[in-house]
Design a protein around this motif. Structure first.
Motif, PDB file in Angstrom:
ATOM      1  N   VAL A  51       0.842  -1.207   0.000  1.00  0.00           N
ATOM      2  CA  VAL A  51       0.000   0.000   0.000  1.00  0.00           C
ATOM      3  C   VAL A  51       0.869   1.246   0.000  1.00  0.00           C
ATOM      4  N   ARG A  52       1.896   1.273   0.847  1.00  0.00           N
ATOM      5  CA  ARG A  52       2.775   2.445   0.936  1.00  0.00           C
ATOM      6  C   ARG A  52       3.486   2.695  -0.380  1.00  0.00           C
ATOM      7  N   ARG A  53       4.007   1.654  -0.977  1.00  0.00           N
ATOM      8  CA  ARG A  53       4.770   1.775  -2.216  1.00  0.00           C
ATOM      9  C   ARG A  53       3.888   2.257  -3.374  1.00  0.00           C
ATOM     10  N   ASN A  54       2.689   1.726  -3.460  1.00  0.00           N
ATOM     11  CA  ASN A  54       1.827   2.077  -4.585  1.00  0.00           C
ATOM     12  C   ASN A  54       1.085   3.391  -4.378  1.00  0.00           C
ATOM     13  N   MET A  55       0.908   3.797  -3.153  1.00  0.00           N
ATOM     14  CA  MET A  55       0.391   5.151  -2.927  1.00  0.00           C
ATOM     15  C   MET A  55       1.426   6.170  -3.395  1.00  0.00           C
ATOM     16  N   ASP A  56       2.675   5.898  -3.097  1.00  0.00           N
ATOM     17  CA  ASP A  56       3.739   6.789  -3.556  1.00  0.00           C
ATOM     18  C   ASP A  56       3.842   6.773  -5.077  1.00  0.00           C
TER      19      ASP A  56
END
Length: 446
Positions: free
Chosen positions: A193-198
């Motif tokens: 989630v963190r990686r793809n939000m970025d």
């Protein structure tokens, strides 16, 4: 009944500007994929507003994973493509992202067992020896009595004082100290989630998301130690990032190790809540769309799931637990709707999307089986498409009152295609005829 409507607004007074809330309940991997398929159908149906353009998102468990990206304007079809690796905007959500072993947990529990084996259990053995040597005659007499008259009572007379003495001299560690609190780790979900939000330039912060996108995102979880529901959001608990909130919300008990975030331990949000409709009401929603993939299966005709199984119990413990959880989840949800129906202060409307009670194919899917995701997505699309076709006039009328135009012809034949515009008239006529021919699946509550 696949669609339930609770109408509290005045049908003769359309709203100029409605605040729309989308509530996404849980469902694990199969339920999450089912919701994605259904959201694709809903997105096509609502021509004047996308599911990424709502004002409020209330998300629980698997719904938190989906809702965090919808709130950041990533459409549901892109999320679905992320599950099979064909998305151009999202990384491939892989098998091991969902089933990442809790290696750290196993290591900690094993180390604790090894430590106690070296430090605690030798002391236990010494305490047992002291008890026997200090009570030699009594212990011998009770032992001989047991040998002469073996049974539970005589055995208890031998073992009971021994255990009491040992426990008093050396408190034994709780056996739960050696049993892992879960099999898998949610850290891969958080990092995804963190990686793809970025990657999609979505702020991983509730307040920044609200300032930059105008979207109120609320992610729910359950605090393990207090057993209280926790609401993360821009005007609620802001102690964690969005990706960490998703990690907390998706921690299915027993399956995942409860993640420790900022000193607190969390469980799946649906331990406490099914949808939390009252939160959307408190935040000023005029129209609330709820999507709950978990409802119990109505096995009234028997032999519906398998030709050799008359009752659900014949399919084993997993099926019994599946039905039990679905029953509890849906019961809580409908109790909440009943309370809202009696709330004189709420003047809005609610649309609840659920599978039909006779959806045997979706019920048979294991909620935690990653390999069922494509089947579940198609099932979700078909379910919502069918219900919208059968209840088009009522749903379209209600959505139009909130400024949302609908187009039944835009749904398409399946999840992979959209119907040609030239077939729109014929399709609409066929849908209306089908709706008249079959019993309505809509439950209207006023």
């Amino acid at each position: 009944m696949g669609i339930t409507i609770l109408q509290k607004s005045d049908p003769n007074r359309p709203r100029k500007k409605s605040r729309v809330a989308l509530i996404l309940a849980g469902g694990a991997i199969s339920g999450g994929a089912f919701k994605l398929g259904g959201l694709i159908a809903l997105d096509r149906y609502m021509r004047s507003r996308s599911v990424t353009q709502f004002d409020i998102y209330v998300c629980l468990s698997a719904g938190a994973f989906i809702g965090s990206f919808l709130a950041g304007k990533v459409p549901p079809d892109e999320l679905l493509r992320a599950l099979d690796g064909t998305s151009t905007r999202m990384d491939h959500f892989k098998f091991y992202d969902f089933y990442w072993p809790a290696l750290g947990e196993f290591k900690r529990r094993g180390a604790r067992l090894g430590y106690d084996a070296l430090k605690v259990w030798p002391a236990v053995v010494r305490a047992m020896i002291r008890h026997v040597s200090g009570n030699r005659e009594r212990f011998k007499g009770r032992a001989m009595d047991f040998l002469s008259h073996p049974g539970y009572t005589t055995a208890e007379r031998v073992v009971g004082p021994l255990i009491a003495d040992v426990f008093g001299a050396t408190p034994l560690p709780h056996v739960g100290r050696y049993i892992p609190s879960g099999l898998f780790d949610t850290s891969r979900i958080e990092s995804f989630v963190r990686r793809n939000m970025d990657r999609n330039q979505i702020p991983n912060d509730f307040r920044k998301l609200y300032r930059e996108h105008g979207t109120a995102l609320y992610v729910l979880a359950t605090n393990l130690n207090t057993a209280r529901s926790v609401v993360f959001g821009h005007d609620a608990d802001q102690s964690v990032s969005i990706s960490e909130a998703v990690q907390a919300s998706t921690a299915v008990p027993g399956f995942y190790v409860p993640p420790r975030i900022q000193g607190e331990e969390y469980l799946d949000a649906m331990v406490r809540k099914t949808a939390n409709v009252s939160l959307a009401v408190d935040k000023g929603a005029d129209l609330i769309i709820i999507y709950n993939p978990f409802r119990p299966f109505m096995n009234v005709n028997r032999y519906q799931l398998m030709p050799t199984a008359r009752g659900l119990s014949e399919l084993g413990m997993g099926t019994v637990l599946n039905q039990t959880i679905r029953t509890m989840v849906q019961t809580r949800l409908h109790l909440g709707l009943d309370k809202l129906r009696l709330d004189s202060t709420f003047k809005g409307d609610v649309i609840l999307l659920e599978p039909t009670e006779s959806d045997a194919e979706f019920f048979k899917l294991n909620p935690l089986a990653f390999w069922n995701r494509n089947v579940a997505a198609r099932s979700g699309f078909t379910s919502v498409r069918r219900d919208l076709e059968q209840n088009h006039s009522e749903v379209a009328r209600l959505l139009a009152a909130h400024g949302i135009d609908c187009d039944l012809a835009a749904l398409g034949d399946d999840i992979d295609s959209v119907r040609p515009e030239s077939q729109a008239a014929a399709t609409t006529a066929a849908a209306q005829a089908s709706s008249e021919a079959r019993p309505p699946r809509l439950r209207l509550v006023r």
